[in-house]
Design a protein around this motif. Structure first.
Motif, PDB file in Angstrom:
ATOM      1  N   VAL A 399      -4.369 -10.480  -8.926  1.00 40.20           N
ATOM      2  CA  VAL A 399      -3.677  -9.281  -9.417  1.00 40.20           C
ATOM      3  C   VAL A 399      -3.255  -8.390  -8.251  1.00 40.20           C
ATOM      4  CG1 VAL A 399      -3.923  -7.190 -10.820  1.00 40.20           C
ATOM      5  CG2 VAL A 399      -4.901  -9.349 -11.613  1.00 40.20           C
ATOM      6  N   MET A 400      -4.136  -8.241  -7.266  1.00 35.13           N
ATOM      7  CA  MET A 400      -3.817  -7.430  -6.091  1.00 35.13           C
ATOM      8  C   MET A 400      -2.611  -7.997  -5.342  1.00 35.13           C
ATOM      9  SD  MET A 400      -7.596  -6.591  -4.546  1.00 35.13           S
ATOM     10  CE  MET A 400      -8.650  -5.323  -5.269  1.00 35.13           C
ATOM     11  N   ALA A 401      -2.576  -9.327  -5.210  1.00 34.08           N
ATOM     12  CA  ALA A 401      -1.465  -9.958  -4.511  1.00 34.08           C
ATOM     13  C   ALA A 401      -0.158  -9.754  -5.268  1.00 34.08           C
ATOM     14  CB  ALA A 401      -1.742 -11.451  -4.328  1.00 34.08           C
ATOM     15  N   ALA A 402      -0.203  -9.928  -6.588  1.00 37.39           N
ATOM     16  CA  ALA A 402       1.011  -9.761  -7.391  1.00 37.39           C
ATOM     17  C   ALA A 402       1.558  -8.341  -7.261  1.00 37.39           C
ATOM     18  CB  ALA A 402       0.712 -10.083  -8.858  1.00 37.39           C
ATOM     19  N   LEU A 403       0.679  -7.353  -7.306  1.00 35.59           N
ATOM     20  CA  LEU A 403       1.118  -5.965  -7.167  1.00 35.59           C
ATOM     21  C   LEU A 403       1.698  -5.704  -5.773  1.00 35.59           C
ATOM     22  CD1 LEU A 403      -1.845  -4.114  -8.951  1.00 35.59           C
ATOM     23  CD2 LEU A 403       0.501  -4.341  -9.789  1.00 35.59           C
ATOM     24  N   SER A 404       1.024  -6.215  -4.759  1.00 35.02           N
ATOM     25  CA  SER A 404       1.444  -5.951  -3.379  1.00 35.02           C
ATOM     26  C   SER A 404       2.797  -6.577  -3.071  1.00 35.02           C
ATOM     27  CB  SER A 404       0.397  -6.483  -2.397  1.00 35.02           C
ATOM     28  OG  SER A 404      -0.856  -5.877  -2.609  1.00 35.02           O
ATOM     29  N   TYR A 405       2.950  -7.838  -3.456  1.00 29.12           N
ATOM     30  CA  TYR A 405       4.141  -8.568  -3.045  1.00 29.12           C
ATOM     31  C   TYR A 405       5.335  -8.338  -3.965  1.00 29.12           C
ATOM     32  CZ  TYR A 405       0.600 -10.970  -0.256  1.00 29.12           C
ATOM     33  OH  TYR A 405      -0.426 -11.252   0.592  1.00 29.12           O
ATOM     34  N   TRP A 406       5.091  -8.261  -5.269  1.00 32.97           N
ATOM     35  CA  TRP A 406       6.212  -8.225  -6.205  1.00 32.97           C
ATOM     36  C   TRP A 406       6.491  -6.856  -6.803  1.00 32.97           C
ATOM     37  CZ3 TRP A 406      10.096 -11.456  -6.999  1.00 32.97           C
ATOM     38  CH2 TRP A 406      10.005 -12.696  -6.378  1.00 32.97           C
ATOM     39  N   VAL A 407       5.500  -5.977  -6.807  1.00 31.54           N
ATOM     40  CA  VAL A 407       5.763  -4.611  -7.277  1.00 31.54           C
ATOM     41  C   VAL A 407       6.171  -3.715  -6.106  1.00 31.54           C
ATOM     42  CG1 VAL A 407       4.747  -2.579  -8.404  1.00 31.54           C
ATOM     43  CG2 VAL A 407       4.205  -4.868  -9.238  1.00 31.54           C
ATOM     44  N   ILE A 408       5.642  -4.022  -4.914  1.00 28.22           N
ATOM     45  CA  ILE A 408       5.941  -3.206  -3.733  1.00 28.22           C
ATOM     46  C   ILE A 408       6.876  -3.933  -2.764  1.00 28.22           C
ATOM     47  CG2 ILE A 408       4.936  -2.080  -1.699  1.00 28.22           C
ATOM     48  CD1 ILE A 408       2.453  -1.520  -3.407  1.00 28.22           C
ATOM     49  N   GLY A 439      -3.224  -6.624   2.491  1.00 28.09           N
ATOM     50  CA  GLY A 439      -4.312  -6.663   3.463  1.00 28.09           C
ATOM     51  C   GLY A 439      -5.360  -5.599   3.204  1.00 28.09           C
ATOM     52  N   VAL A 440      -4.920  -4.387   2.946  1.00 28.27           N
ATOM     53  CA  VAL A 440      -5.857  -3.285   2.705  1.00 28.27           C
ATOM     54  C   VAL A 440      -6.649  -3.522   1.423  1.00 28.27           C
ATOM     55  CG1 VAL A 440      -6.020  -0.827   2.162  1.00 28.27           C
ATOM     56  CG2 VAL A 440      -4.507  -1.597   4.006  1.00 28.27           C
ATOM     57  N   LEU A 441      -5.961  -3.854   0.332  1.00 30.64           N
ATOM     58  CA  LEU A 441      -6.640  -4.030  -0.958  1.00 30.64           C
ATOM     59  C   LEU A 441      -7.661  -5.161  -0.914  1.00 30.64           C
ATOM     60  CD1 LEU A 441      -3.675  -3.605  -3.490  1.00 30.64           C
ATOM     61  CD2 LEU A 441      -5.496  -1.975  -2.988  1.00 30.64           C
ATOM     62  N   LEU A 443      -9.216  -6.554   1.747  1.00 29.37           N
ATOM     63  CA  LEU A 443     -10.363  -6.247   2.602  1.00 29.37           C
ATOM     64  C   LEU A 443     -11.336  -5.309   1.909  1.00 29.37           C
ATOM     65  CD1 LEU A 443      -8.655  -5.866   6.103  1.00 29.37           C
ATOM     66  CD2 LEU A 443     -10.354  -7.580   5.460  1.00 29.37           C
ATOM     67  N   VAL A 444     -10.808  -4.305   1.229  1.00 27.90           N
ATOM     68  CA  VAL A 444     -11.671  -3.389   0.472  1.00 27.90           C
ATOM     69  C   VAL A 444     -12.417  -4.157  -0.610  1.00 27.90           C
ATOM     70  CG1 VAL A 444     -11.650  -1.440  -1.150  1.00 27.90           C
ATOM     71  CG2 VAL A 444     -10.311  -1.323   0.958  1.00 27.90           C
ATOM     72  N   ARG A 445     -11.723  -5.075  -1.277  1.00 30.18           N
ATOM     73  CA  ARG A 445     -12.351  -5.878  -2.327  1.00 30.18           C
ATOM     74  C   ARG A 445     -13.543  -6.655  -1.779  1.00 30.18           C
ATOM     75  NH1 ARG A 445     -13.088  -6.863  -7.818  1.00 30.18           N
ATOM     76  NH2 ARG A 445     -13.595  -9.055  -8.114  1.00 30.18           N
ATOM     77  N   PHE A 446     -13.375  -7.314  -0.633  1.00 28.08           N
ATOM     78  CA  PHE A 446     -14.466  -8.121  -0.097  1.00 28.08           C
ATOM     79  C   PHE A 446     -15.639  -7.270   0.351  1.00 28.08           C
ATOM     80  CE2 PHE A 446     -16.642 -10.051   3.557  1.00 28.08           C
ATOM     81  CZ  PHE A 446     -17.145 -11.191   2.948  1.00 28.08           C
ATOM     82  N   TRP A 447     -15.367  -6.264   1.188  1.00 27.02           N
ATOM     83  CA  TRP A 447     -16.459  -5.523   1.811  1.00 27.02           C
ATOM     84  C   TRP A 447     -17.163  -4.552   0.870  1.00 27.02           C
ATOM     85  CZ3 TRP A 447     -18.546  -7.230   6.042  1.00 27.02           C
ATOM     86  CH2 TRP A 447     -17.776  -7.982   6.940  1.00 27.02           C
ATOM     87  N   LEU A 448     -16.467  -3.991  -0.085  1.00 23.05           N
ATOM     88  CA  LEU A 448     -17.080  -2.961  -0.933  1.00 23.05           C
ATOM     89  C   LEU A 448     -17.467  -3.449  -2.316  1.00 23.05           C
ATOM     90  CD1 LEU A 448     -14.933   0.200  -0.070  1.00 23.05           C
ATOM     91  CD2 LEU A 448     -17.045  -0.631   0.986  1.00 23.05           C
ATOM     92  N   HIS A 449     -16.946  -4.583  -2.758  1.00 25.54           N
ATOM     93  CA  HIS A 449     -17.277  -5.040  -4.104  1.00 25.54           C
ATOM     94  C   HIS A 449     -17.972  -6.398  -4.119  1.00 25.54           C
ATOM     95  CE1 HIS A 449     -16.469  -7.249  -7.871  1.00 25.54           C
ATOM     96  NE2 HIS A 449     -16.749  -6.097  -8.444  1.00 25.54           N
ATOM     97  N   THR A 450     -17.312  -7.423  -3.569  1.00 23.72           N
ATOM     98  CA  THR A 450     -17.796  -8.788  -3.735  1.00 23.72           C
ATOM     99  C   THR A 450     -19.108  -9.021  -3.000  1.00 23.72           C
ATOM    100  OG1 THR A 450     -15.502  -9.490  -3.924  1.00 23.72           O
ATOM    101  CG2 THR A 450     -17.137 -11.201  -3.598  1.00 23.72           C
ATOM    102  N   LEU A 451     -19.225  -8.499  -1.787  1.00 28.23           N
ATOM    103  CA  LEU A 451     -20.490  -8.645  -1.060  1.00 28.23           C
ATOM    104  C   LEU A 451     -21.634  -7.950  -1.792  1.00 28.23           C
ATOM    105  CD1 LEU A 451     -19.796  -8.312   2.766  1.00 28.23           C
ATOM    106  CD2 LEU A 451     -20.784 -10.240   1.555  1.00 28.23           C
TER     107      LEU A 451
END
Length: 476
Positions: A399-408, A439-441, A443-451
């Motif tokens: 979802v993050m990728a779709a928003l980043s690449y196709w909405v922005i 990239g920002v979304l 990285l935040v996902r990995f470091w602040l949520h998934t870990l």
């Protein structure tokens, strides 16, 4: 082959060494794989600007559909790595077999799109001659989607087992074969007819066939304990569902990024053949450096997947820090090259006597300057995706990728390139913004949520184990 994965106490220096042993062959393999497409681009650039524009469009079209199907192969890699950590040979075999099944089924769906690509490209607003040439290329090279997807699954299987040197050498052999066959068929050497674009297509198809035969032979020869062909004809619905559940979001995530570049190629095609040819050169050069980040990303997936199988969060965190810093270093170095020496890179793709060379060179230099700007965030989003895939976190990143690449990204490219009249520079500014957002979304996902989720699951597992031990003691 002994695993190079080390225990929790491994120092950062140890992680650097382990990443080098695992990652360098993966980087080399990606560079060799990229060289296959790059060879087509360079040789057809020597052959003619019209052919270069056509193969740029055709390869972008092929890659969009290929990378969607490759999601199943990318899902196999962390599953094999995690199973290898616990010595579960049966799960390794099941995941790989169903990855092969899903890839073949997907190839049957995608092949008609290759066959009718000319009509699709015309509907997308491409110039008739460029669309016709690209379509004739894809009617031959498009059949390569079947062996190409099978190769991706088996390479992911080998990489998940940390047999990355095998992946490297198989890909190098394929790249050499592709270069030789391209040289013979495009220009008509050794008594064979000059085939131009069709020769490049035949070379690509032959290369994919050699690759799949080589990787099957190696897997059966060196890893007989997995017996990959056993019960190959039988569907394993449970494992197929698991591969599909993770593979489809991975494929769609990668598709979002690749289709951003494909959309940019379409937009550059609207600007004319010369801007499209310059775009093809700049994308090829930038793509070459991206292979370094992609190799590091694959290494991150394998090491995180292996650590997940052992529930070793501390090892996972140290490894993530090391691979992120390595990607940053690569981004800075390649950006400097793009800024300081763009002209020699572009001239590699052009016939010295081509009358359109000055115009292509001028556009290409400006585009490479833009490519230097997105090196950092392109690398960061690749590393973040690799880390997340190692933990089989695939849905939200999609979802993050779709928003980043196709909405922005895509709307910004169109707005700046055409509405505001900035042309190719405007189109590439949209690329930078889309990649930076992703990239920002991620990285935040990995470091602040998934870990944090992994840590919680590890604690819950320890509590459950302790409770079970205590219950046994009480019962006794």
């Amino acid at each position: 082959m002994a695993s190079i994965t080390s225990p929790t106490q491994m120092s950062y220096g140890g992680h650097v060494r382990a990443l080098s042993i695992l990652g360098l062959p993966l980087i080399g393999g990606h560079l060799a794989q990229f060289a296959i497409g790059l060879t087509d681009t360079i040789m057809l650039g020597w052959y003619g600007v019209a052919e270069l524009a056509a193969v740029t469009l055709a390869q972008s079209f092929f890659f969009v559909w290929f990378i969607l199907g490759a999601g199943f192969a990318f899902a196999v890699m962390p599953m094999v790595a995690s199973a290898a950590a616990t010595g579960d040979h049966r799960r390794i075999r099941r995941a790989t077999r169903m990855g092969l099944w899903l890839s073949l089924v997907y190839g049957m769906v995608a092949m008609p799109l290759m066959w009718w690509s000319e009509a699709i490209l015309l509907a997308a607003g491409q110039q008739p001659q460029v669309a016709a040439d690209a379509g004739s290329y894809l009617r031959i090279a498009g059949w390569g989607i079947f062996p190409a997807l099978l190769v991706m699954v088996l390479k992911s299987y080998l990489a998940g087992l940390e047999r990355t040197q095998a992946v490297l050498w198989i890909t190098v052999i394929a790249a050499v074969v592709n270069g030789l066959v391209n040289y013979v068929l495009i220009f008509g050497h050794f008594g064979l007819p000059e085939m131009g674009l069709q020769g490049a297509a035949l070379a690509s198809l032959a290369t994919q066939m050699v690759s799949v035969l080589a990787v099957i032979a190696y897997s059966l020869w060196r890893l007989p304990e997995h017996d990959l062909l056993r019960n190959l004809q039988r569907p394993d619905w449970e494992m197929m569902q698991e591969i599909f559940r993770h593979g489809l979001p991975i494929g769609l995530t990668t598709l979002c990024e690749v289709s951003l570049f494909t959309a940019s190629a379409m937009m550059m095609g609207w600007l004319g053949t010369v801007p499209l040819a310059a775009h093809g050169i700049a994308v090829s050069v930038a793509g070459l450096t991206f292979m370094l980040h992609l190799g590091l990303s694959n290494a991150a997936t394998i090491r995180v997947g292996n650590a997940l199988g052992r529930r070793d969060r501390a090892h996972m965190v140290r490894g993530a820090v090391v691979v992120t810093v390595a990607s940053l270093g690569v981004a800075v170095a390649t950006a400097l090259v793009f800024f300081l020496a763009p002209e020699p890179l572009i001239l590699l793709f052009l016939d010295p006597d081509d009358p359109q060379k000055p115009e292509i060179l001028a556009i290409g230099i400006s585009l490479l300057a833009m490519a230097a700007l997105f090196q950092l965030m392109d690398g960061m989003q690749a590393i973040a995706l690799g880390l997340l895939r190692g933990l089989l976190d695939t849905g939200v990143p999609m979802v993050m990728a779709a928003l980043s690449y196709w909405v922005i990204g895509v709307p910004t490219s169109y707005l700046l390139g055409f509405t505001l009249g900035l042309g190719g520079v405007g189109v590439w500014t949209g690329l930078i913004l889309g990649l930076s957002t992703a990239g920002v979304l991620l990285l935040v996902r990995f470091w602040l949520h998934t870990l944090a989720r992994v840590e919680l699951e590890a604690v819950e597992a320890e509590v459950t184990t302790a409770a079970g031990v205590q219950g046994q003691a009480t019962g006794s």
